[in-house]
Design a protein around this motif. Structure first.
Motif, PDB file in Angstrom:
ATOM      1  N   TYR A 295       9.101   4.449  -7.071  1.00 56.95           N
ATOM      2  CA  TYR A 295       7.888   3.740  -6.656  1.00 56.95           C
ATOM      3  C   TYR A 295       7.682   2.447  -7.458  1.00 56.95           C
ATOM      4  O   TYR A 295       7.332   1.415  -6.908  1.00 56.95           O
ATOM      5  CB  TYR A 295       6.674   4.668  -6.851  1.00 56.95           C
TER       6      TYR A 295
ATOM      7  N   GLU B  72       5.758  15.185  -3.897  1.00 53.01           N
ATOM      8  CA  GLU B  72       4.976  14.232  -3.113  1.00 53.01           C
ATOM      9  C   GLU B  72       5.935  13.349  -2.320  1.00 53.01           C
ATOM     10  O   GLU B  72       6.633  12.503  -2.872  1.00 53.01           O
ATOM     11  CB  GLU B  72       4.089  13.368  -4.011  1.00 53.01           C
TER      12      GLU B  72
ATOM     13  N   ARG C  82      -3.397  -3.012 -11.851  1.00 53.64           N
ATOM     14  CA  ARG C  82      -2.849  -1.656 -11.866  1.00 53.64           C
ATOM     15  C   ARG C  82      -1.743  -1.498 -12.910  1.00 53.64           C
ATOM     16  O   ARG C  82      -0.882  -2.362 -13.053  1.00 53.64           O
ATOM     17  CB  ARG C  82      -2.296  -1.352 -10.464  1.00 53.64           C
TER      18      ARG C  82
ATOM     19  N   TRP D  77       1.234   1.298 -14.506  1.00 51.13           N
ATOM     20  CA  TRP D  77       2.013   2.468 -14.078  1.00 51.13           C
ATOM     21  C   TRP D  77       3.027   2.836 -15.158  1.00 51.13           C
ATOM     22  O   TRP D  77       3.625   1.962 -15.782  1.00 51.13           O
ATOM     23  CB  TRP D  77       2.731   2.133 -12.764  1.00 51.13           C
TER      24      TRP D  77
ATOM     25  N   LYS E 190       8.132   1.281  -2.298  1.00 50.64           N
ATOM     26  CA  LYS E 190       7.430   2.399  -1.650  1.00 50.64           C
ATOM     27  C   LYS E 190       7.587   2.307  -0.127  1.00 50.64           C
ATOM     28  O   LYS E 190       7.890   3.315   0.537  1.00 50.64           O
ATOM     29  CB  LYS E 190       5.943   2.371  -2.033  1.00 50.64           C
TER      30      LYS E 190
ATOM     31  N   ALA F 219       0.498   8.607   1.274  1.00 52.00           N
ATOM     32  CA  ALA F 219       0.783   9.247  -0.016  1.00 52.00           C
ATOM     33  C   ALA F 219       0.835   8.192  -1.115  1.00 52.00           C
ATOM     34  O   ALA F 219       1.168   7.044  -0.851  1.00 52.00           O
ATOM     35  CB  ALA F 219       2.123   9.974   0.057  1.00 52.00           C
ATOM     36  N   SER F 220       0.515   8.604  -2.370  1.00 56.02           N
ATOM     37  CA  SER F 220       0.585   7.604  -3.449  1.00 56.02           C
ATOM     38  C   SER F 220       2.046   7.385  -3.875  1.00 56.02           C
ATOM     39  O   SER F 220       2.441   6.293  -4.196  1.00 56.02           O
ATOM     40  CB  SER F 220      -0.250   8.039  -4.651  1.00 56.02           C
ATOM     41  N   TYR F 221       2.823   8.449  -3.926  1.00 54.98           N
ATOM     42  CA  TYR F 221       4.257   8.401  -4.267  1.00 54.98           C
ATOM     43  C   TYR F 221       4.492   7.928  -5.698  1.00 54.98           C
ATOM     44  O   TYR F 221       5.609   7.648  -6.095  1.00 54.98           O
ATOM     45  CB  TYR F 221       4.983   7.479  -3.263  1.00 54.98           C
ATOM     46  N   GLU F 222       3.427   7.876  -6.516  1.00 55.73           N
ATOM     47  CA  GLU F 222       3.542   7.203  -7.820  1.00 55.73           C
ATOM     48  C   GLU F 222       4.327   7.985  -8.855  1.00 55.73           C
ATOM     49  O   GLU F 222       4.719   7.446  -9.876  1.00 55.73           O
ATOM     50  CB  GLU F 222       2.148   6.860  -8.360  1.00 55.73           C
TER      51      GLU F 222
END
Ligand SMILES: Cc1cc2nc3c(=O)[nH]c(=O)nc-3n(C[C@H](O)[C@H](O)[C@H](O)COP(=O)(O)OP(=O)(O)OC[C@H]3O[C@@H](n4cnc5c(N)ncnc54)[C@H](O)[C@@H]3O)c2cc1C
Length: 441
Positions: free
Chosen positions: A65, A51, A366, A368, A223, A57-60
């Motif tokens: 990120y 990715e 959020r 992660w 990001k 894009a999320s790029y997570e």
């Protein structure tokens, strides 16, 4: 490694006849930086990622990120320090502690853990700190040309970084680390409670003393930084390819890799796949002792204005960093490999910590989980494959990938051009540990 000091990082393009097509696997900050420095040397670059950091894009999945956004030149102290073998069991038993383990992963950790513990001796810590200091002294210089190229200076914020201690006993216990930093030329100020209050009035007054690291700075969004770097690579004629790279193989005329059903051939490959790099290295016959220190973040969207700079209580093991999206509380270490699901207990612990330390922070939203690519000695791998002359490795930056990405890319450019690197990278070679975890001479 050389003494910290001023080194000219300017790079000379290689002659036309030596320009090559280089594949960079991994568009984390280390891969992106490597790609840009390679372009400055005159090479043609293709960068591959599952990715890519492109708008939308999320790029997570990239560790790049979700980190604590901090360029941290003070971080000369490795993770394993004297006495860690005795401290670890106590930390593991504390559900609110900074260290956790996924117990079923323990059998996979043997050689890594052996090397980690061996790295904690007093002599090893001094040796590792000096090597880190040498790299860190060039960290900002390694970033400068890339930030300029990517037009990303608006993401920088230069306000230092604060470490806080709740009691005199904690502060005294930290003196060994503080003096190790001072011996390695880290610029810092010791602060009393009043000065801390003046700097960060919104913190709960739980602190007794602190240390300000004056040269640390942040990017307001790693990001957006990655997107700006990827766009710069494309502006310079680089190609970006989305997909999983597999089947890395040296052939007579070069090296090739499969991506999303297509075969891509090149003259050289840079493996910058973060925590997943070991699988790629194994494809060409190498076995670096890479594992992962999993880390978490929680975002507090309405708390971004409560702090001016990253604040860390080492006792809690996470940073609270003001950034573009709010306040990101990021850190902690969980040994557990790449496939175990997230452990909600870790983010509960971060949430509780933030609400105690910064009472106005509001609700965290959020969450992660990310995978630090970690070598047991807290040093990255920056070096050529001992097996294939067409492969260069750049991974294993652990807690320091955002900080060291720029200088890593510069060193990669030297290695691919077969030039003597501007810093001695012998201590960063991929095969410094044997299969059992013993450090090889
Ligand atoms: C909670 C937390 C806080 C942190 N805070 C800081 C900090 O404040 N400062 C700091 O300096 N560092 C910090 N770090 C560490 C830093 O984020 C990492 O060291 C850094 O992001 C590693 O970058 P990388 O490019 O090597 O790996 P990554 O960013 O993980 O990128 C690797 C990329 O390779 C891709 N990839 C892998 N294998 C393949 C394949 N086979 N095919 C295609 N693509 C592939 C992945 O998709 C990924 O995008 C923190 C880390 C964590 C977890």
């Amino acid at each position: 490694m050389q003494e910290p000091g001023t080194i000219n990082l300017e790079i000379m393009p290689v002659p036309e006849t030596e320009r090559r097509h280089v594949l960079v696997i991994g568009a984390g900050l280390v891969g992106l930086s490597s790609a840009l420095w390679l372009q400055k040397t005159g090479h043609r670059v293709t960068i591959i990622d599952r990715e890519l950091p492109l708008p939308g894009a999320s790029y997570e999945q990239a560790c790049s990120y979700g980190n604590a956004c901090t360029v941290a030149p003070q971080s000369v102290v490795p993770v394993a320090t004297p006495g860690i073998a005795w401290r670890v069991p106590r930390m593991l038993l504390d559900p609110l502690g900074p260290l956790a383990i996924v117990w079923r992963y323990l059998p996979h950790l043997g050689p890594w853990m052996r090397a980690f513990l061996a790295s904690s001796s007093r002599e090893e810590v001094e040796r590792i700190a000096a090597i880190l200091a040498s790299l860190l002294s060039q960290a900002d210089a390694g970033w400068r040309p890339l930030i300029a190229d990517a037009g990303a200076s608006h993401l920088e914020r230069h306000d230092g970084c604060l470490y806080l201690y709740k009691t005199e006993a904690q502060f005294q216990a930290a003196e060994a680390d503080i003096s190790l930093r001072e011996r390695n030329c880290v610029r810092l100020d010791r602060l009393d409670a009043r000065s801390i209050h003046d700097l960060e009035p919104n913190l709960a007054p739980l602190y007794h003393k602190g240390v300000m690291f004056k040269d640390a700075y942040t990017f307001s969004s790693p990001k957006l930084l990655a997107i700006a770097l990827a766009e710069a690579i494309q502006r310079h004629g680089g190609t970006v390819v989305a997909g999983e790279a597999t089947g890395l193989e040296t052939i007579e005329t070069g090296i090739q890799v499969w991506v999303a059903g297509s075969l891509i051939k090149a003259d050289h490959v840079v493996v910058a796949g973060g925590a997943w790099s070991r699988a790629l290295a194994e494809e060409v016959g190498d076995r670096p002792l890479l594992d992962t220190e999993r880390g978490y973040h929680v975002l507090f969207p309405s708390a971004g204005a409560l702090l001016t700079r990253p604040v860390c209580y080492p006792e809690h093991g996470f940073y609270m960093t003001p950034m573009a999206d709010g306040l990101r509380a990021a850190g902690t270490v969980e040994l557990g490999g790449l496939s175990a699901p997230p452990n909600p207990g870790r983010t509960v612990m971060i949430r509780k910590g933030v609400q105690t330390l910064l009472p106005g922070a509001g609700e965290g939203t959020r969450e992660w989980l990310g995978f630090r690519p970690s070598m047991p000695d807290s040093l990255p791998v920056i070096g050529n494959s001992p097996t294939s002359p067409r492969v260069t490795y750049a991974f294993g930056h652990g807690h320091l990938g955002l900080t060291l990405a720029g200088i890593t890319g510069r060193l990669v450019a030297d290695l691919v051009a077969c030039q003597p690197p501007i810093l001695d990278v012998a201590s960063l070679r991929p095969h410094r540990f044997g299969r059992s975890g013993r450090r090889l001479a």
